[in-house]
Enzyme design. Structure first.
Site, short mmCIF file in Angstrom:
data_model
loop_
_atom_site.label_atom_id
_atom_site.label_comp_id
_atom_site.label_asym_id
_atom_site.label_seq_id
_atom_site.Cartn_x
_atom_site.Cartn_y
_atom_site.Cartn_z
N ASP A 125 -36.89 -16.65 -17.33
CA ASP A 125 -36.73 -18.04 -17.73
C ASP A 125 -35.28 -18.24 -18.19
O ASP A 125 -34.78 -17.48 -19.01
CB ASP A 125 -37.71 -18.35 -18.87
CG ASP A 125 -37.79 -19.83 -19.18
OD1 ASP A 125 -38.76 -20.47 -18.77
OD2 ASP A 125 -36.87 -20.34 -19.86
N ASP A 160 -29.91 -28.96 -11.42
CA ASP A 160 -30.41 -28.51 -10.12
C ASP A 160 -29.49 -27.46 -9.50
O ASP A 160 -29.96 -26.47 -8.92
CB ASP A 160 -30.54 -29.70 -9.16
CG ASP A 160 -31.71 -30.61 -9.51
OD1 ASP A 160 -32.55 -30.20 -10.34
OD2 ASP A 160 -31.78 -31.73 -8.96
N ASN A 187 -29.40 -29.89 -18.76
CA ASN A 187 -29.80 -31.21 -18.26
C ASN A 187 -29.36 -32.33 -19.20
O ASN A 187 -28.88 -33.38 -18.76
CB ASN A 187 -31.32 -31.27 -18.07
CG ASN A 187 -31.77 -30.57 -16.81
OD1 ASN A 187 -31.05 -30.49 -15.82
ND2 ASN A 187 -32.99 -30.02 -16.83
N GLU A 226 -37.62 -24.16 -14.87
CA GLU A 226 -36.56 -23.14 -14.91
C GLU A 226 -37.13 -21.74 -14.96
O GLU A 226 -36.40 -20.79 -15.27
CB GLU A 226 -35.63 -23.38 -16.11
CG GLU A 226 -36.24 -23.14 -17.46
CD GLU A 226 -36.94 -24.36 -18.05
OE1 GLU A 226 -37.08 -24.42 -19.28
OE2 GLU A 226 -37.33 -25.26 -17.27
N HIS A 281 -29.22 -34.03 -14.58
CA HIS A 281 -30.14 -33.23 -13.79
C HIS A 281 -29.52 -32.70 -12.50
O HIS A 281 -29.96 -31.68 -11.96
CB HIS A 281 -31.40 -34.04 -13.46
CG HIS A 281 -32.30 -34.25 -14.65
ND1 HIS A 281 -33.20 -33.30 -15.08
CD2 HIS A 281 -32.41 -35.28 -15.54
CE1 HIS A 281 -33.84 -33.72 -16.15
NE2 HIS A 281 -33.37 -34.92 -16.45
#
Length: 212
Positions: free
Chosen positions: A71, A88, A79, A114, A84
């Protein structure tokens, strides 16, 4: 008759071409359904299928396999601070790190958000820990530059577990790896934790709770 036969062959050939094209399209659509569109690695559905196969093999042959859950640490801040679209791109870069540093027969997938997951056939926890530590170190050492003016240093937490003969389904391994990941994040993130360490951490938490 020759003309009719010729026309029949043309029609038959057309049908064969259409059938082959349809079969290829079906295979392509099936593969697309197994791939995460953002990171271009396997999605959870494909990972589940791979684990079903590996679990059956382990039961038949007595081999083992390891699962690594990982993670990205503090991904929400990326973000929130950069948007975002930058988040990404970070996910794509992290997926590439995972994909490029595993064996050919290993499986890496995006589990959701994530969170990513790896399947290592013919591996135990010790071997899984080695792979996870390499991935952790590589992630921490990677400087990501986006759009020329955004520079990010990432870290990730990893939980490792392996298949045991008493497991009735492969999700038991997944559950242990998830517990190990939870322990890694509680211990400060940017680290690798296995099942034994995770259990020790949980016992410590219980003792602390009993004392308060």
């Amino acid at each position: 008759m020759a003309i009719i036969a010729g026309e029949f062959l043309v029609i038959l050939s057309s049908f064969c071409t259409i059938w082959m094209a349809s079969d290829e399209l079906q295979d392509e659509l099936s593969e697309i359904a197994r791939v995460d569109p953002l990171t271009e690695i396997y999605n959870r559905r494909a990972f589940d299928e791979c684990c079903d196969i590996e679990f059956s093999r382990a039961q038949r042959s007595g081999t083992s396999f390891a699962i690594i859950m990982c993670d990205l640490d503090h991904f929400k801040k990326v973000n929130d601070q950069h948007g975002h679209h930058i988040g990404d791109e970070v996910l794509r870069r992290f997926a590439a790190i995972l994909k490029n540093r595993i064996r050919q027969h290993d499986v890496v997938a995006r589990f959701g958000g994530e969170e990513f997951i790896l399947l290592l056939p013919n591996s135990n926890t010790e071997q899984g820990l080695q792979v996870a530590e390499q991935l952790r170190a590589k992630t921490a050492a990677t400087q990501i530059t986006i759009d020329g003016d955004i520079s990010l240093t990432l870290s990730a937490s990893f939980g490792v577990a392996h298949y045991c003969a008493g497991d009735s389904e492969w999700s038991a391994v997944l559950h242990r790896a998830d517990n190990a990941l939870y322990a890694a994040k509680k211990q400060g993130r940017n680290r690798v934790v296995d099942l034994a360490t995770a259990n020790q951490s949980l016992k410590t938490d219980l003792k602390l709770a009993e004392q308060t």
